[in-house]
Motif scaffolding. Structure first.
Motif, PDB file in Angstrom:
ATOM      1  N   GLU A   1     -52.363  72.804  -3.055  1.00  0.00           N
ATOM      2  CA  GLU A   1     -53.649  72.188  -2.714  1.00  0.00           C
ATOM      3  C   GLU A   1     -54.627  72.236  -3.877  1.00  0.00           C
ATOM      4  O   GLU A   1     -55.459  71.342  -4.051  1.00  0.00           O
ATOM      5  CB  GLU A   1     -54.248  72.886  -1.502  1.00  0.00           C
ATOM      6  N   LEU A   2     -54.524  73.300  -4.685  1.00  0.00           N
ATOM      7  CA  LEU A   2     -55.422  73.479  -5.823  1.00  0.00           C
ATOM      8  C   LEU A   2     -54.910  72.793  -7.088  1.00  0.00           C
ATOM      9  O   LEU A   2     -55.496  72.951  -8.159  1.00  0.00           O
ATOM     10  CB  LEU A   2     -55.626  74.978  -6.082  1.00  0.00           C
TER      11      LEU A   2
ATOM     12  N   VAL B   1     -52.753  82.829   0.924  1.00  0.00           N
ATOM     13  CA  VAL B   1     -53.794  81.883   0.532  1.00  0.00           C
ATOM     14  C   VAL B   1     -54.793  82.548  -0.407  1.00  0.00           C
ATOM     15  O   VAL B   1     -55.160  82.000  -1.461  1.00  0.00           O
ATOM     16  CB  VAL B   1     -54.511  81.337   1.786  1.00  0.00           C
ATOM     17  N   GLN B   2     -55.234  83.737  -0.043  1.00  0.00           N
ATOM     18  CA  GLN B   2     -56.257  84.405  -0.851  1.00  0.00           C
ATOM     19  C   GLN B   2     -55.707  84.905  -2.184  1.00  0.00           C
ATOM     20  O   GLN B   2     -56.471  85.010  -3.155  1.00  0.00           O
ATOM     21  CB  GLN B   2     -56.889  85.533  -0.045  1.00  0.00           C
TER      22      GLN B   2
ATOM     23  N   GLU C   1     -60.180  88.766  -2.629  1.00  0.00           N
ATOM     24  CA  GLU C   1     -59.405  88.881  -1.397  1.00  0.00           C
ATOM     25  C   GLU C   1     -60.209  89.666  -0.366  1.00  0.00           C
ATOM     26  O   GLU C   1     -60.786  90.702  -0.694  1.00  0.00           O
ATOM     27  CB  GLU C   1     -58.079  89.589  -1.664  1.00  0.00           C
TER      28      GLU C   1
ATOM     29  N   LEU D   1     -59.127  80.487  -8.515  1.00  0.00           N
ATOM     30  CA  LEU D   1     -60.576  80.297  -8.367  1.00  0.00           C
ATOM     31  C   LEU D   1     -61.377  81.563  -8.638  1.00  0.00           C
ATOM     32  O   LEU D   1     -62.605  81.536  -8.584  1.00  0.00           O
ATOM     33  CB  LEU D   1     -60.883  79.811  -6.938  1.00  0.00           C
ATOM     34  N   ASP D   2     -60.676  82.651  -8.912  1.00  0.00           N
ATOM     35  CA  ASP D   2     -61.336  83.942  -9.155  1.00  0.00           C
ATOM     36  C   ASP D   2     -62.161  84.381  -7.937  1.00  0.00           C
ATOM     37  O   ASP D   2     -63.238  84.957  -8.078  1.00  0.00           O
ATOM     38  CB  ASP D   2     -62.220  83.885 -10.404  1.00  0.00           C
ATOM     39  N   GLN D   3     -61.651  84.095  -6.748  1.00  0.00           N
ATOM     40  CA  GLN D   3     -62.313  84.520  -5.519  1.00  0.00           C
ATOM     41  C   GLN D   3     -61.720  85.834  -5.031  1.00  0.00           C
ATOM     42  O   GLN D   3     -60.519  86.072  -5.180  1.00  0.00           O
ATOM     43  CB  GLN D   3     -62.177  83.446  -4.438  1.00  0.00           C
TER      44      GLN D   3
ATOM     45  N   ARG E   1     -51.273  76.834  -0.866  1.00  0.00           N
ATOM     46  CA  ARG E   1     -52.627  76.828  -1.427  1.00  0.00           C
ATOM     47  C   ARG E   1     -52.601  76.489  -2.909  1.00  0.00           C
ATOM     48  O   ARG E   1     -53.492  75.774  -3.408  1.00  0.00           O
ATOM     49  CB  ARG E   1     -53.299  78.184  -1.202  1.00  0.00           C
TER      50      ARG E   1
ATOM     51  N   ALA F   1     -53.604  83.159  -3.964  1.00  0.00           N
ATOM     52  CA  ALA F   1     -53.697  81.948  -4.796  1.00  0.00           C
ATOM     53  C   ALA F   1     -55.141  81.686  -5.211  1.00  0.00           C
ATOM     54  O   ALA F   1     -55.421  81.350  -6.373  1.00  0.00           O
ATOM     55  CB  ALA F   1     -53.126  80.758  -4.029  1.00  0.00           C
ATOM     56  N   GLU F   2     -56.077  81.841  -4.289  1.00  0.00           N
ATOM     57  CA  GLU F   2     -57.479  81.587  -4.607  1.00  0.00           C
ATOM     58  C   GLU F   2     -58.034  82.616  -5.576  1.00  0.00           C
ATOM     59  O   GLU F   2     -58.896  82.293  -6.403  1.00  0.00           O
ATOM     60  CB  GLU F   2     -58.294  81.575  -3.313  1.00  0.00           C
ATOM     61  N   ARG F   3     -57.536  83.821  -5.501  1.00  0.00           N
ATOM     62  CA  ARG F   3     -57.963  84.846  -6.460  1.00  0.00           C
ATOM     63  C   ARG F   3     -57.537  84.462  -7.873  1.00  0.00           C
ATOM     64  O   ARG F   3     -58.336  84.561  -8.828  1.00  0.00           O
ATOM     65  CB  ARG F   3     -57.360  86.188  -6.066  1.00  0.00           C
TER      66      ARG F   3
END
Length: 459
Positions: A23-24, A442-443, A454, A450-452, A20, A445-447
């Motif tokens: 991908e980002l 994945v989450q 979990e 992207l500050d998303q 991830r 990495a997104e956290r």
């Protein structure tokens, strides 16, 4: 050396995180893996006789579109899709899974024992006989299933798989992991003589055509092979200096750290300066191990079953997988995609509560296959291979002290800038499947990127 993202472990969680990040557009990462192979508990191996074996009976199914898309990308047409056919060996016969829905297959006296217990459990629930939550998993079993199903399957099987008494386990992990019984549905199946086999998220599953489950992660790691280092674990973590000393002695600085290995080892062996309170909390985490045996036999009579569960004491194992049915290429001699050899993979748990003697286990396993009718006595001489693997960390046990331990350990690690995720990094069996573990990476990495938030792993 310094990297922005340092990942410990090249299993589904670590590789999910690395993929991830890539991908980002975040390519400044490194994955350290202590083993000489990719995949962690989802690795696969080919033995000298040409049989391929997984580390246990994995099946590939998913709760997440992102994981589904990845499988399509990685495997393409190199995948087989199966309808689950799983059974339980009990009282001298095989009962379709889930056991509690298919007790009609048992001898009549045992059918009545189970139904009588179900009815009593239903009356107790209706009368609110037990107003307080169950104190432990055993009490939950008794309340939900009654004494018959508890005695014949739920109690002995769960001890064989977890290697811990149900009285030492919490019931709070249940959810989709255990089929909760519907007495009316059970009685209807008995009266109409029907099997009820569709329950569960893995009633259909996929499997790689070649290379076992580990093929998924070998192909995934190949995307960023230059940033995956095998055979070099993270030995010592200094959270203040933000450095990791590897097994080879290299010091690697990091901005962000993801650990996917066992949480108790992270705290007690790897983390420099860990407070006594963390060491004490880590004592509240318990686990079981597993001995995996892959046994090849010449000759493959028709047997459509995928895997089978064994609650009784006539065999050491709790599960056997017809691994030749997952892919004929798991055997050395498929003929027109029909295997001419059987690949039977067994799993036997162990712990301090349930020791297992490795020296005697292979032959006890073969004897158990005969006792449970999976092979005939004459088949013993037709054995063509024996593959063995000991897995010290197989199941993170949802014991009574787990949640309190995690409530101490995970926030403390967060304050140190470390996230611990995955089957044993998060120590939550209920989100410890392959797809859960991948998505935790994945989450993570997104956290960070992207500050998303979990959502798969939470306290």
């Amino acid at each position: 050396m310094h990297v922005k993202y340092l990942i410990l472990g090249a299993g589904p969680t670590g590789l999910g995180a690395a993929n991830r990040l890539a991908e980002l557009g975040e390519n400044d990462f490194l994955v350290l893996e202590r083993n000489a192979y990719i995949g962690g508990l989802s690795a696969s191996f080919t033995d000298p006789a040409g049989y391929t074996w997984d580390v246990g009976g994995h099946v590939v199914f998913s709760h997440y579109p992102a994981f589904d898309r990845l499988l399509d990308e990685l495997l393409g047409n190199d995948v087989l899709r199966h309808q689950r056919e799983s059974w339980i060996r009990a009282a001298g016969t095989f009962v379709p899974y889930p056991f509690q829905n298919n007790i009609r297959r048992l001898p009549p006296d045992l059918v009545w024992e189970c139904v009588e217990g179900l009815l009593a459990a239903g009356r107790d629930a209706a009368a609110n006989v037990h107003p307080n939550p169950p104190a432990h998993f055993r009490e939950w079993i008794d309340r939900v299933f009654g004494p018959g199903i508890a005695r014949l399957f739920m109690v002995p099987y769960n001890f064989k798989v977890w290697a811990h008494p149900a009285e030492r386990m919490s019931h709070r992990w249940i959810g989709e992991r255990v089929s909760v019984v519907d007495a009316a549905r059970v009685i209807k199946n008995i009266i109409y003589g029907t099997d009820d086999v569709a329950w569960g998220p893995n009633n259909t599953f996929s499997f790689p055509l070649t290379g076992g489950t580990g093929e998924i992660y070998r192909r995934l790691a190949a995307r960023f092979a230059d940033r995956v280092r095998l055979g070099d674990p993270g030995r010592r973590i200094d959270p203040v200096a933000k450095t990791v000393v590897t097994g080879s002695g290299q010091v690697i600085g990091y901005d962000h750290l993801l650990s996917t290995g066992p949480l108790d080892i992270l705290v007690t062996e790897q983390l420099a300066g860990a407070a006594d309170a963390l060491h004490e909390a880590a004592k509240g985490l318990t686990h079981s191990g597993s001995h995996i045996h892959g046994l090849g036999f010449a000759g493959a009579p028709p047997d459509p079953r995928c895997w089978m569960y064994f609650p009784e004491n006539d065999c050491p194992f709790y599960r056997v997988t017809n691994f030749h049915n997952y892919s004929p290429l798991n055997t050395p001699d498929p003929d027109g995609m029909i295997p001419r050899s059987r690949a039977l993979m067994t799993e036997t748990s162990f712990s301090a509560h349930k020791p297992a003697d490795p020296a005697a286990l292979a032959e006890a396993t073969v004897a158990g296959l005969v006792a449970t009718t999976l092979i005939a006595p004459d088949d013993v001489a037709r054995r063509t291979t024996t593959w063995e693997m000991r897995v010290d960390y197989a199941y993170p046990v949802p014991c009574l002290t787990r949640d309190a331990a995690l409530a101490v350990l995970q926030p403390a690690l967060e304050r140190l800038g470390i996230q611990s995720r995955g089957r044993f990094g998060g120590w939550k069996y209920e989100v410890g499947n392959m797809d859960h573990s991948f998505m935790q990476g994945v989450q993570w990495a997104e956290r960070l990127v992207l500050d998303q938030p979990e959502t798969v792993y939470s306290l």
